[in-house]
Design a protein around this motif. Structure first.
Motif, short mmCIF file in Angstrom:
data_model
loop_
_atom_site.label_atom_id
_atom_site.label_comp_id
_atom_site.label_asym_id
_atom_site.label_seq_id
_atom_site.Cartn_x
_atom_site.Cartn_y
_atom_site.Cartn_z
N VAL A 90 3.72 -0.11 9.42
CA VAL A 90 2.80 -1.08 8.86
C VAL A 90 3.62 -2.07 8.06
CG1 VAL A 90 0.84 -1.46 7.30
CG2 VAL A 90 0.92 0.60 8.72
N TYR A 91 3.31 -3.34 8.24
CA TYR A 91 3.96 -4.39 7.47
C TYR A 91 2.87 -5.20 6.79
CZ TYR A 91 7.79 -3.10 10.49
OH TYR A 91 8.74 -2.39 11.17
N SER A 92 3.19 -5.75 5.64
CA SER A 92 2.21 -6.56 4.93
C SER A 92 2.88 -7.76 4.30
CB SER A 92 1.49 -5.73 3.86
OG SER A 92 2.40 -5.31 2.87
N ASN A 93 2.07 -8.79 4.07
CA ASN A 93 2.52 -9.94 3.29
C ASN A 93 1.46 -10.18 2.24
OD1 ASN A 93 0.43 -11.38 4.54
ND2 ASN A 93 1.78 -12.30 6.06
N SER A 94 1.40 -11.37 1.69
CA SER A 94 0.46 -11.59 0.60
C SER A 94 -1.00 -11.55 1.04
CB SER A 94 0.74 -12.93 -0.08
OG SER A 94 0.55 -13.99 0.85
N GLY A 95 -1.28 -11.71 2.35
CA GLY A 95 -2.66 -11.77 2.77
C GLY A 95 -3.07 -10.95 3.96
N ALA A 96 -2.17 -10.13 4.54
CA ALA A 96 -2.56 -9.40 5.75
C ALA A 96 -1.70 -8.18 5.97
CB ALA A 96 -2.44 -10.32 6.96
N PHE A 97 -2.25 -7.25 6.77
CA PHE A 97 -1.51 -6.09 7.25
C PHE A 97 -1.33 -6.26 8.76
CE2 PHE A 97 -2.02 -3.69 3.44
CZ PHE A 97 -3.31 -3.88 2.99
#
Length: 149
Positions: A90-97
């Motif tokens: 799983v990767y994430s940024n400031s607004g999504a997975f």
């Protein structure tokens, strides 16, 4: 407490041993996880405003916090009913997975992205590489193909 996680405005303290957790901070940033059972959670991920607690063994997750805010209205994040079987990363940024899986997903029924291993004729090995497909607006097939390594 075995682990502590954060968003831009909240924290989560988790005991992976007992499944007990305490969340605090701004509600719209995931500051409340009251009543959630985290027993069996293997990993926790966060965006700027939401948490996702994943149990890879059961293929299930809890998501809470806010997906986005528009015109002063907060839209809560919800992953109940989603199947997380086979999720490996799983990767994430400031607004999504985004999740990588051992399963081969199909194109989404409406415009939007999905990931799958690259086709044999792509020239990529498929070893750790993924093809990102995005359904075009008419729903008739991929409009974009990107290969991620």
């Amino acid at each position: 407490v075995t682990d502590v996680y954060s968003t831009e405005g909240a924290f989560m303290a988790l005991s992976k041993t007992t499944g007990a957790a305490h969340c605090w901070g701004a509600l719209h940033y995931g500051g409340s996880c009251t009543g959630m059972d985290f027993f069996g959670v293997t990993d926790v991920y966060s965006t700027g405003m939401a948490f996702m607690a994943l149990n890879k063994n059961a293929g299930a997750a809890h998501c809470w916090g806010t997906e986005y805010i528009s015109n002063e209205t907060a839209y809560g994040v919800n992953c109940s009913g989603m199947d997380f079987s086979g999720v490996t990363e799983v990767y994430s940024n400031s607004g999504a997975f985004v999740m990588m899986t051992t399963l081969t997903p199909t194109l989404p029924p409406t415009p939007g992205p999905t990931c799958r291993p690259p086709p044999p004729d792509s020239g990529l090995s498929g070893d750790g590489e993924w093809e990102l497909l995005e359904r075009n607006n008419d729903g008739q097939g991929p409009s974009s193909r990107f290969f991620l390594a």
